[in-house]
Design a protein around this motif. Sequence first.
Motif, short mmCIF file in Angstrom:
data_model
loop_
_atom_site.label_atom_id
_atom_site.label_comp_id
_atom_site.label_asym_id
_atom_site.label_seq_id
_atom_site.Cartn_x
_atom_site.Cartn_y
_atom_site.Cartn_z
N SER A 151 0.82 -1.21 0.00
CA SER A 151 0.00 0.00 0.00
C SER A 151 0.86 1.27 0.00
CB SER A 151 -0.97 -0.01 1.18
OG SER A 151 -0.32 -0.36 2.36
N ALA A 191 1.37 2.30 -3.53
CA ALA A 191 0.19 2.94 -4.13
C ALA A 191 0.06 4.38 -3.64
CB ALA A 191 -1.06 2.13 -3.77
N ILE A 226 -9.77 1.70 -3.38
CA ILE A 226 -8.79 0.61 -3.41
C ILE A 226 -9.26 -0.57 -2.56
CG2 ILE A 226 -6.45 0.01 -2.70
CD1 ILE A 226 -5.54 2.72 -3.39
N VAL A 278 -2.36 -4.11 -1.32
CA VAL A 278 -3.60 -3.67 -1.96
C VAL A 278 -3.64 -4.20 -3.38
CG1 VAL A 278 -3.71 -1.57 -0.57
CG2 VAL A 278 -2.63 -1.51 -2.81
N GLY A 307 -5.22 -0.43 -8.89
CA GLY A 307 -6.29 -0.02 -9.79
C GLY A 307 -5.77 0.25 -11.20
N ARG A 358 -10.91 -1.87 -8.97
CA ARG A 358 -11.32 -0.58 -8.43
C ARG A 358 -12.60 -0.75 -7.63
NH1 ARG A 358 -9.69 3.74 -13.17
NH2 ARG A 358 -7.61 2.84 -13.50
#
Lengths: 499, 499
Positions: free
Chosen positions: A242, A245, A261, A274, A277, A309
């Motif tokens: 994460s 991201a 997310i 995660v 997307g 997503r």
Amino acid sequence: MQPSLLRTCRRVAPYARTIDRNVKHDRPYTLPSFAPKPILDTKHIRQSPGLYEQNAIDRNYAHVSKNGWRILELHEQLVKRQRDALELRQKSNAVEKGIRRATKGETSSRDELVAEAKSMKTELAEIERLEKDAQVEMDQLALELPNLSSLSTPVGEQPKAVGHINGTEPPVVSKSAAKSHVDIGKDLDLLDFEASATTSGWGWYFLKNEAALLEQALIQFALSVAIKRGWKVMTPPSLVYSHIANACGFMPRDQNGETQIYNIAQDSDKPGLVLAGTAEIPFAGSQANKTLHASDLPLKFIGPSRCYRAEAGARGVDTKGLYRVHEFTKVEMFAWTLPPPAAEGSNRFGTEDDSDSQTDQVFEEMLAIQTDILTALGLHARILEMPTTDLGASATRKIDIEAFFPSRIAIDDGYGEVTSASICTDYQTRRLGTRVKTPPSTKPGWPHTVNGTALAVPRILAAVLENGWREAEGVVVVPECLRKWMPEDMMVIGPKGKT
Amino acid sequence: MQPLLLRTYRRVAPYARSIDRNAKHDRPYTLPSFAPKPVLDTKHIRQNPGLYEQNAIDRNYAHVSKNGWRILELHEQLVKRQRDALELRQKNNAVEKSIRRAANGGTSSRDDLVAEAKSMKAELAEIERLERDAQVEMDRLALELPNLSSLSTPVGAQPKVIGHINGDEPPVVFKHAAKSHVDIGRELDVLDFEASATISGWGWYFLKNEAALLEQALIQFALSIALQRGWEVMTPPSLVYSHIANACGFMPRDQNGETQIYNIAQDSEKPSLVLAGTAEIPFAGSQANKTLHASDLPLKVIGPSRCYRAEAGARGVDTKGLYRVHEFTKVEMFAWTLPPTAAEGSNRFGTEDETDSQTDQVFEEMLAIQTDILTALGLHARILEMPTTDLGASAIRKIDIEAFFPSRLAIDNGYGEVTSASICTDFQTRRLGTKVKTPPSTKPGWPHTVNGTALAVPRILAAVLENGWREAEGVVVVPECLRKWMPEGMMIIGPKGKT
């Protein structure tokens, strides 16, 4: 005291001590020790706080618009504290000297000096703590700010049409021929939304028969367009840390407080994972903590990946069929480019003035690839320069292309976004620790990153079905450019005979 | 009292009231109201408890081996209680009659009768509650049992070699351990494990250049083999409800207590989602709560999907490179077949005795497709009839194919699993509510399901790289069958020139 890179993210706390099931807890987000350390240009921010304030407002980030002023304030306090600390250290040194000289003399005055030295040390420690706090807070405030906006970007909410593909007007389609891809998919047994509702819920789908084959053909076709131009193919993971991201500008919750997310449920002592997307995230992360050489740039990749997503808050009329889904295949372009030569912290708008900057060139090349793909697919589309409210956190400039969907004439004249291209300058590289050596300069700089959709399968598939639909024959014509990747160069998708 | 479909899973509880961070809490798993209701053949189990006991032991499910006996016990109690309830109801009716007749007579005897009726009702309610509890418990015990095992399946832990592909021996040229795909990947710049470690950790990878292109070619090649045999292509979601995964036999923790599945972090009031480890799950789920017609069968689908496996506990020497990864593309075959004609609940081994059962035919066809693919790719492989300990929960029969990896000569003589094919009879359909109408019978039956790997990209890619490596030239030869899907019919993968 919280660690240097502590940030508050709105996020559900899996192991909080007291749980109220109906409340989402804010939980400070701690970066793992191996995560890249963001290095932002706080100097530029405190030199131009008004610019950053206006920019934040323009971009719908009003809640952080005062950050630049706060950083300036904190900096002035910091400078003052540093001066105080310097004075205090000098006095402390003098006292230490006094202590050494007084060893032989009266113990009482020596004790006083020792006590004075001790209290000075305590004061110094306190000042240093306040300095660190101030630095941490300035970094945090700086991280919350979105990137600045390019001179090409309209201020406000209105995009500007800057071009068209395959004609300047949508093709004339009769009402009866403007069949939605959902109905076409049902007629020709290409799409199944019921089975996916059973296995996964709203926002998923099964592609069947020729639609499944078209997905593979579309991927191969998109790759081929970029390969001809010398782009390198790279297929990335979809599960990422994460913190990677976040460094790319993808926050657990967007400006509207919505979750975009999907997080993986994990033990709290492991770094969070995660579902990405977009391949932009693993691509950008692939050069984290690396130093490139100017001769490596521009470094241009294109690759397919499965994207996820959450699209929370997006359910509604505008989400029928393939138009808005939770999971899809996308072919993404990503590039690292040489920043325009400029002294550190100088004019950020240099990119736009020098029309031959490498960043601009690669951005234009991405647009050319997108245009080539849509042109070859025979889809009418319009090209939009996106306004400041649409740029998100990381982009200075964004151009979207919207294709024409005959079934959606009632919404936005039928136009729907199919691609996006963004210049992120050094927003991502500063957060990911990606540097570039640019001889003869000895100090490494920050490369720029540029990203763009080559092809997102669901919407393009929907557009191909709707635009290729021939009402009289009840078939879909397969775009010529895809036929070589379809079995037996398939030209037409017809109804499945019942045997 | 717990709902009918309550099952206990070992699973981390996200919102338990008191948390010990170091303990994993068992949490009862409640099925959402719209989930299919399993309908198991508990009659067969209580008629053959010894069979189910031995089968559970053979399949490494010793902890549930006594379930059949327990079900028998509970059933006997149930029958007794039903008799008691019947008697009680008859007595109750008699008392009710007396009450009505005594309406005009003495109040004291009427009061006695009313009291008696009341206490009988309470007793009846209690008996009915115990009946329901017993039924729930029997269902729960039945759900824990693995499928029975076919007569072809060796008992124990030893697989049986039943055939070979591309020769009976590994290629002579690989008498000594050869270059691993990891090193080939580095030399030819087609694999990157460092960048993926940065963004995601162990068990991920970037495919670069020709390796990324080979993935696309492999997918299309595998699909083409099945298309020629009339299979339907279907591309499924990778995110599915956890109850669908469980119904297919994929438990949150496997026999060794390890987690194989990635869960999505969600609010506890929403039905939970997981990442599917194989397209078998969404395929099977696509027919949940549906009734097929015998004329629909066999229903044969093949499709690519991104698969995710936590592989907890699997880290080690045997996991270098692409051999064991957390995320990969797999082309999967799935079929629903007509169960062999037999009176309900009778001989389960009928499948093996009748060599022309539809289930067997489709299973053989899957093996043929797998063999075609591996033969065309030029890989030497051996075919194994897997033993009872390897079948998992849902399969009665499983055949694995192991390809030869030159770099792994020291481990298992270089052989590594690349495909699997399983017959699940009605294990999954009974749990998913998938029925089949078989006229002239009016009562719907349970179709069989069969699944098999057409192609799992990472290991096949690794095998193609290692077997196609030509040490003298420093290149990899691309298998002929893939060249039409590579740019310009690419025949060789060579080192990347430095410009």
